[in-house]
Design a protein around this motif. Structure first.
Motif, PDB file in Angstrom:
ATOM      1  N   ASN B 105       0.958  -1.100   0.083  1.00  0.00           N
ATOM      2  CA  ASN B 105       0.080  -0.156  -0.034  1.00  0.00           C
ATOM      3  C   ASN B 105       0.950   1.198   0.055  1.00  0.00           C
ATOM      4  O   ASN B 105       1.086   1.645   1.005  1.00  0.00           O
ATOM      5  N   PHE B 106       1.446   1.431  -1.303  1.00  0.00           N
ATOM      6  CA  PHE B 106       2.514   2.677  -1.443  1.00  0.00           C
ATOM      7  C   PHE B 106       1.982   3.980  -1.213  1.00  0.00           C
ATOM      8  O   PHE B 106       2.761   4.750  -1.066  1.00  0.00           O
ATOM      9  N   ALA B 107       0.816   4.280  -1.664  1.00  0.00           N
ATOM     10  CA  ALA B 107       0.029   5.702  -1.412  1.00  0.00           C
ATOM     11  C   ALA B 107      -1.309   5.375  -0.942  1.00  0.00           C
ATOM     12  O   ALA B 107      -1.833   4.441  -1.472  1.00  0.00           O
ATOM     13  N   GLU B 111      -2.492   0.015  -4.289  1.00  0.00           N
ATOM     14  CA  GLU B 111      -1.644  -1.082  -3.816  1.00  0.00           C
ATOM     15  C   GLU B 111      -0.998  -1.789  -4.936  1.00  0.00           C
ATOM     16  O   GLU B 111      -1.486  -1.661  -6.209  1.00  0.00           O
ATOM     17  N   LEU B 112       0.404  -2.103  -4.885  1.00  0.00           N
ATOM     18  CA  LEU B 112       1.048  -2.891  -5.667  1.00  0.00           C
ATOM     19  C   LEU B 112       1.067  -4.199  -5.156  1.00  0.00           C
ATOM     20  O   LEU B 112       1.780  -4.450  -4.158  1.00  0.00           O
ATOM     21  N   TRP B 113       0.707  -5.150  -6.126  1.00  0.00           N
ATOM     22  CA  TRP B 113       0.964  -6.635  -5.674  1.00  0.00           C
ATOM     23  C   TRP B 113       2.214  -7.017  -6.691  1.00  0.00           C
ATOM     24  O   TRP B 113       2.443  -6.962  -7.837  1.00  0.00           O
ATOM     25  N   ALA B 114       2.968  -7.962  -5.938  1.00  0.00           N
ATOM     26  CA  ALA B 114       4.087  -8.842  -6.897  1.00  0.00           C
ATOM     27  C   ALA B 114       4.068 -10.174  -6.269  1.00  0.00           C
ATOM     28  O   ALA B 114       3.988 -10.233  -5.039  1.00  0.00           O
ATOM     29  N   GLY B 115       4.129 -11.119  -7.215  1.00  0.00           N
ATOM     30  CA  GLY B 115       4.283 -12.365  -6.827  1.00  0.00           C
ATOM     31  C   GLY B 115       3.009 -13.565  -7.675  1.00  0.00           C
ATOM     32  O   GLY B 115       2.737 -12.835  -8.836  1.00  0.00           O
ATOM     33  N   GLN B 116       2.949 -14.403  -7.187  1.00  0.00           N
ATOM     34  CA  GLN B 116       1.889 -15.437  -7.729  1.00  0.00           C
ATOM     35  C   GLN B 116       0.508 -15.373  -6.939  1.00  0.00           C
ATOM     36  O   GLN B 116       0.578 -15.477  -5.943  1.00  0.00           O
ATOM     37  N   ILE B 152       2.924  -8.617 -11.447  1.00  0.00           N
ATOM     38  CA  ILE B 152       2.435  -7.531 -10.879  1.00  0.00           C
ATOM     39  C   ILE B 152       1.132  -7.013 -11.077  1.00  0.00           C
ATOM     40  O   ILE B 152       0.677  -7.038 -12.107  1.00  0.00           O
ATOM     41  N   GLN B 153       0.719  -6.716 -10.043  1.00  0.00           N
ATOM     42  CA  GLN B 153      -0.754  -6.131 -10.032  1.00  0.00           C
ATOM     43  C   GLN B 153      -0.855  -4.675  -9.502  1.00  0.00           C
ATOM     44  O   GLN B 153      -0.190  -4.401  -8.497  1.00  0.00           O
ATOM     45  N   ALA B 171      -2.935  -5.798 -14.249  1.00  0.00           N
ATOM     46  CA  ALA B 171      -1.958  -6.670 -14.063  1.00  0.00           C
ATOM     47  C   ALA B 171      -1.034  -7.054 -15.307  1.00  0.00           C
ATOM     48  O   ALA B 171      -1.465  -6.994 -16.580  1.00  0.00           O
ATOM     49  N   ILE B 172       0.070  -7.226 -15.150  1.00  0.00           N
ATOM     50  CA  ILE B 172       0.978  -7.974 -16.235  1.00  0.00           C
ATOM     51  C   ILE B 172       1.672  -8.923 -15.493  1.00  0.00           C
ATOM     52  O   ILE B 172       2.199  -9.097 -14.491  1.00  0.00           O
TER      53      ILE B 172
END
Lengths: 381, 381, 381
Positions: B105-107, B111-116, B152-153, B171-172
């Motif tokens: 939750n960078f701002a 939210e930035l998600w990374a992983g599976q 990432i999402q 998402a990419i």
């Protein structure tokens, strides 16, 4: 002691039983990786290959049981990279268990280990994969490390002076690596490692994690030598690699010897690690039962060096460099490989929460071979 | 905070570290299923087939690490159905990890998600398998869902009025699904999902569980649209299904596009969920490297709708109905399938402890095909 | 109740939720084994074979959920021996789940079990592998046990007098063993077990652990009889062994019947366990669809006895003896096997922390066959 008496990085669950009958530290961790690499083909670098993966995901249980003199460690791998390696010798099943070992402090300065865990091999391998300075270990390590095995180990430490410490570790093990269920093939494997710490112990066992996160106030050094003899070994990379299976189904056996020398030095944020290895085999070329026809398998004999150094800035950014040079014997048909790596790390909570990146340039027999950029994220409770 | 400060259904272990450096909710769950089914063959229904199985068994760890702004989720599958899917692209190893993701939750509102983890695809799939209204998800979902992927999402939410809420998710990802270790094949996959909640948020995130267990006092609605573009996709069901391998070992690649529209509505015990999906491909028929000969694989293009509704009585029994209609393109040689399902559920502790049953009648191209009766038992700590 | 309110051997984590909504006992355990064996070939014993392995490594979760009347048990296997057995009937995936079962005490003295767990078969099998008197169970057990299966069980107990207790257990299950995902093949399996405890209950459920660790002050006895009928069974060892697959891909089916009689007696450190089993089959020789040509598979019919007795000294050393005699029918081409085993155990913390050793001498059809020495170490939190 209640359940919330722990902190991030000190175990997700961490307590000693009220009656002191056991203790537990339970810690999950996982590592995400992004790898972008360019192969050099036909006089130019090709298009980028991408690879996103959960490189490692692990659950670790450790502590003592019954008495503080009896420690245990159980570590499970969860990621597909962790558990790969099903074959006829482990019931064609995934290799979930990394460590399952008990460590018995049966007398002052002595420990007897029994079970499956890492052999006392080279330093880069003995450093946990959660405590690395670069996104991955060096080529020296991936080609030559002794890995994990089933057996017993005897550890001892000796004070050689006011601060000068020596540690002696010997191991007898099956010789074919972890999770084997089919019993021993060929002979056993014998390992000895001698560690010298002339300037005394590192802070927080710092000789076993990379990067000088504790910023040693006094220079600290560990010099170590490992000797490994795998009698009648049956795999091409000592206790890893292909099994050398003959057409009649039997296994080719030969004696493999590995020697390692390694050093760790840390001082005020600066860290250096150097390693040398040489693997030889009595008869590296596997032959059929007739003793003449080659089977096609060859023990991957050769030698390698790895040097790496880093400096940790006050803001917990680190810049690190690594040089690795691997030379296999002509018999292996593997070309000499050299790799230069530049790493930049940000330690948010030491090795427990960190972002790492590195850029590697690799040559094969002196020619351009590959450039790769890796980004890694580690979370370790 | 001691270990017993939790309740059934709120995590087997659930605490925040005293120094607020992390939190943990650990919850195992498992689902037992009994399935009795009758196939229609030669103008009559044959004898019953039985299947008893542990359909899912999972361990979930989630919480925050280091800062409440950094959340993590690690979910492991244990049942043979959960872990199946070993192939050459995941080191022929079981797929133990379902989710391994960090959410930052960078701002505010971001939210930035990374992983599976799951892609922001259709609603039936986004609802956890522990929160379903019927014993299993619909045919629409099993044929068309986007599933999990590595990547990432980016998530964001926007207030469009006093109560009107919009959520945007992009998402990419790699495009070949979960637990791939061999790197990306073909191109990447791009997903966007837009959610509209004109009447405000559901109670307890009710848009993401089925059945109106919270008995919404005001009508609540979510309308959502998902667009997914898998560039140079290599599998027949987008990021699932067979890899389209050519005889020369290379992979056939084509662009696959999926669009979804879905809705969830809840009010005073009544719940409705509707979904529409359409999958298209640039060149659905896989061809050999010569571009002419078909390989035999075909991208499973087509469209489908699914409607389901239920009413929860005051005694926590629910009656629910579902209608699903799946139409694949002629090129797939799959016949149109229609399924009618009647479900009766008893929620003992909501979705955490429940008994479900459903009876389904399925037709293939309008002809009798199958009747099946399922009984499910869920326990979720 | 805080997290440290447990002791070694009573669960690594063990608590009841403050609101009594559930309880949990979580216990990992692992067993290390060293086996040295000598085969008798060409009129003499050959050289020693070594085998070091993690024989079992397990995580067990049990307790009650929602109500003390609803108990659960989830046990996972981790070692390669535990998880082996991937085949076409379990999605070619490792068999990670041992037990996943709920036990509902729906009325006084009654319990209904549903899920996957051990069938109420012979006693040696029902004793947990963590509570054995020898390093491994007997040959009778490995050849004839009923193992685990998916299904339901009904348990009841009846007081027949002041101390005389009777227990009745019946089960209906799929019949092909644990972790099957492909549904039932052939018919179902029916099991009934009747247990008589004329002198009342053993201390701490001592009829279900071996060795008289509780040193019963009064003589205690359990006599039990098990009947099992596997209708249209498809595997050579009832719900284990090879699937009897015909060349046309179908499965050969025949009715298999097993009967067991077993007894446990304990008194002042002395313990005795005896077992008898007989397996028969309607048509043991598997035949092709034409009903004539043998497929090569044969149901392993026959009978066996096993007697074992031990005495536990005051210093918690135990000496034990075992005699096992296995006779298969001629149709199986398996020779009669007799085994004599001498065991010496040191219980440090009962079965929770122990060192075991045993020496076995085996004959095949009355001739020398094998001598083996085993050393086992168990740790069970």
């Amino acid at each position: 002691q209640d359940i919330s008496d722990t902190s991030f990085g000190k175990g997700m669950i961490n307590f000693v039983a009220k009656d002191s009958s056991f203790s537990l530290k339970f810690a999950p961790r996982f590592q995400m990786r992004s790898i972008t690499s360019w192969d050099y083909v036909s006089d130019q670098y090709g298009s980028a290959n991408h690879n996103l993966l959960i490189r490692r995901a692990r659950l670790k249980f450790d502590g003592f049981a019954y008495s503080p003199k009896l420690k245990y460690k159980l570590q499970l791998g969860l990621s597909n990279r962790d558990i790969a390696g099903a074959n006829d010798y482990n019931r064609n099943s995934p290799r979930y268990i990394l460590d399952a070992v008990i460590m018995w402090n049966f007398a002052k300065d002595w420990e007897l280990w029994a079970g499956q865990t890492k052999l006392p091999g080279n330093l880069d391998q003995l450093v946990s994969s959660g405590n690395m300075q670069f996104v991955e270990r060096s080529l020296l390590n991936s080609r030559f490390n002794l890995g994990r095995d089933m057996g017993i180990q005897l550890h001892h430490k000796t004070k050689l002076g006011d601060t000068f410490l020596m540690r002696e570790k010997v191991a007898i093990s099956q010789g074919e690596g972890r999770n084997v269920t089919s019993g021993n093939e060929g002979g056993l494997q014998y390992t000895g490692r001698l560690e010298f710490l002339p300037m005394g112990e590192f802070k927080s066992k710092g000789e076993y994690f990379q990067s000088d996160l504790k910023r040693e106030e006094q220079p600290k050094l560990m010099l170590a030598f490992t000797y490994n003899y795998n009698q009648d070994a049956v795999r091409t990379q000592n206790s890893a690699g292909s099994y050398m299976i003959r057409t009649d189904g039997s296994l080719y056996e030969t004696d493999i010897t590995s020697i390692f020398a390694d050093a760790m030095f840390k001082y005020k944020g600066f860290s250096f690690m150097g390693e040398y290895v040489k693997r030889t085999a009595a008869n590296p070329m596997a032959r059929e039962a007739n003793g003449i026809s080659p089977t096609g398998d060859v023990v991957l004999i050769g030698d390698a060096i790895n040097f790496q150094a880093g400096y940790l800035f006050i803001n917990n950014y680190e810049v690190a460099l690594r040089f690795t040079d691997v030379n296999h014997d002509d018999i292996t048909y593997l070309l000499p490989t050299t790799e230069y790596t530049l790493g930049v790390n940000k330690f948010i909570v030491g090795h427990k929460l960190k972002v790492q990146s590195d850029l590697s340039y690799r040559t094969l027999d002196g020619n351009d071979d590959n450039i790769s950029f890796r980004l890694g994220f580690d979370i370790h409770f």
